[in-house]
Scaffold this motif. Sequence first.
Motif, PDB file in Angstrom:
ATOM      1  N   ILE A   1      41.830  52.183  39.770  1.00 12.13           N
ATOM      2  CA  ILE A   1      41.349  51.116  40.637  1.00 12.13           C
ATOM      3  C   ILE A   1      41.069  49.873  39.798  1.00 12.13           C
ATOM      4  O   ILE A   1      40.545  49.974  38.694  1.00 12.13           O
ATOM      5  CB  ILE A   1      40.063  51.542  41.372  1.00 12.13           C
ATOM      6  CG1 ILE A   1      40.348  52.716  42.303  1.00 12.13           C
ATOM      7  CG2 ILE A   1      39.481  50.373  42.171  1.00 12.13           C
ATOM      8  CD1 ILE A   1      39.109  53.257  42.989  1.00 12.13           C
ATOM      9  N   CYS A   2      41.436  48.725  40.333  1.00 10.52           N
ATOM     10  CA  CYS A   2      41.158  47.453  39.659  1.00 10.52           C
ATOM     11  C   CYS A   2      40.518  46.488  40.649  1.00 10.52           C
ATOM     12  O   CYS A   2      40.943  46.398  41.819  1.00 10.52           O
ATOM     13  CB  CYS A   2      42.433  46.841  39.097  1.00 10.52           C
ATOM     14  SG  CYS A   2      42.185  45.209  38.356  1.00 10.52           S
ATOM     15  N   LEU A   3      39.493  45.778  40.180  1.00 11.02           N
ATOM     16  CA  LEU A   3      38.904  44.675  40.924  1.00 11.02           C
ATOM     17  C   LEU A   3      39.154  43.403  40.124  1.00 11.02           C
ATOM     18  O   LEU A   3      38.934  43.377  38.903  1.00 11.02           O
ATOM     19  CB  LEU A   3      37.409  44.859  41.108  1.00 11.02           C
ATOM     20  CG  LEU A   3      36.947  45.876  42.166  1.00 11.02           C
ATOM     21  CD1 LEU A   3      35.431  45.995  42.133  1.00 11.02           C
ATOM     22  CD2 LEU A   3      37.406  45.459  43.542  1.00 11.02           C
ATOM     23  N   ALA A   4      39.606  42.366  40.788  1.00  7.96           N
ATOM     24  CA  ALA A   4      39.913  41.114  40.111  1.00  7.96           C
ATOM     25  C   ALA A   4      39.480  39.932  40.948  1.00  7.96           C
ATOM     26  O   ALA A   4      39.527  39.971  42.188  1.00  7.96           O
ATOM     27  CB  ALA A   4      41.409  41.017  39.812  1.00  7.96           C
ATOM     28  N   ASP A   5      39.021  38.880  40.292  1.00  8.26           N
ATOM     29  CA  ASP A   5      38.641  37.638  40.962  1.00  8.26           C
ATOM     30  C   ASP A   5      39.660  36.554  40.650  1.00  8.26           C
ATOM     31  O   ASP A   5      40.183  36.488  39.520  1.00  8.26           O
ATOM     32  CB  ASP A   5      37.260  37.167  40.474  1.00  8.26           C
ATOM     33  CG  ASP A   5      36.139  38.019  41.017  1.00  8.26           C
ATOM     34  OD1 ASP A   5      36.192  38.366  42.225  1.00  8.26           O
ATOM     35  OD2 ASP A   5      35.220  38.348  40.253  1.00  8.26           O
ATOM     36  N   ARG A   6      39.934  35.712  41.627  1.00  2.59           N
ATOM     37  CA  ARG A   6      40.813  34.580  41.377  1.00  2.59           C
ATOM     38  C   ARG A   6      40.148  33.668  40.349  1.00  2.59           C
ATOM     39  O   ARG A   6      38.978  33.358  40.435  1.00  2.59           O
ATOM     40  CB  ARG A   6      41.101  33.812  42.658  1.00  2.59           C
ATOM     41  CG  ARG A   6      42.113  32.681  42.468  1.00  2.59           C
ATOM     42  CD  ARG A   6      42.447  32.005  43.791  1.00  2.59           C
ATOM     43  NE  ARG A   6      41.249  31.431  44.424  1.00  2.59           N
ATOM     44  CZ  ARG A   6      41.250  30.837  45.611  1.00  2.59           C
ATOM     45  NH1 ARG A   6      42.373  30.776  46.317  1.00  2.59           N
ATOM     46  NH2 ARG A   6      40.143  30.348  46.121  1.00  2.59           N
ATOM     47  N   THR A   7      40.912  33.262  39.364  1.00  2.23           N
ATOM     48  CA  THR A   7      40.375  32.425  38.298  1.00  2.23           C
ATOM     49  C   THR A   7      39.952  31.073  38.841  1.00  2.23           C
ATOM     50  O   THR A   7      40.711  30.451  39.574  1.00  2.23           O
ATOM     51  CB  THR A   7      41.434  32.225  37.209  1.00  2.23           C
ATOM     52  OG1 THR A   7      41.878  33.503  36.776  1.00  2.23           O
ATOM     53  CG2 THR A   7      40.860  31.462  36.030  1.00  2.23           C
TER      54      THR A   7
END
Length: 214
Positions: free
Chosen positions: A208-214
């Motif tokens: 699982i990966c969580l990422a935020d828009r830069t």
Amino acid sequence: LEAATSEALRDGFTQVVVLGAGFDTLALRLQSVHPNVSFIEVDHPATQRYKRAAMPSERLNRQLIAADLGRSNLSTVLSSCPPPDPAADTLFLAEGLLMYLPSWQVRTLLSNIRDAVHPGARCRLGFTFVEPYIDGHPDFAHATRGLRLWLQLRGGPFRWGVYREQLPSFLAHHGFTVRATTIPEELRQQYLTPTPGPTPTLVNGDNICLADRT
């Protein structure tokens, strides 16, 4: 991913878009608990036909959008089907989806997600991914020959994967920063209560990966 959704809602996110929702019940279960949050499910029309028939009537804060994500531009789909709000802080979820798409479609979808939300709003993405275990091809680490054959017969072989150490640079290229990654063993320790007897074997690879828009 449900825990990540709850965290995002506590953090003030007001819109959740579930991509390739299938028969997932996340939006159905949370819509009453969070009446001021918009829940949008995007999935293939063939699957949604059954879901519409089985689920209660759509509420004002939950909408089903029929679209083939392998062929449709997500930004166009969302803009043509209100109530998705491009100015709202939005969490996108893609569970069990990206590994079935070829690399170019994954890249396109990431760009669509990045551009679907206005620059002034927060955009977060939670997704599952597999790593290239077998001869450089994406797969579960302990997948059996029978499982691989079943996926091929069902027309669902894995087409895209990425090594965890390469994930930050891959996502950065598409405008995202990794927030956290989780592997199956970490999920076991966090969610599964120890039981007597042999420890169950997890299918390693569905991370699982969580990422935020830069």
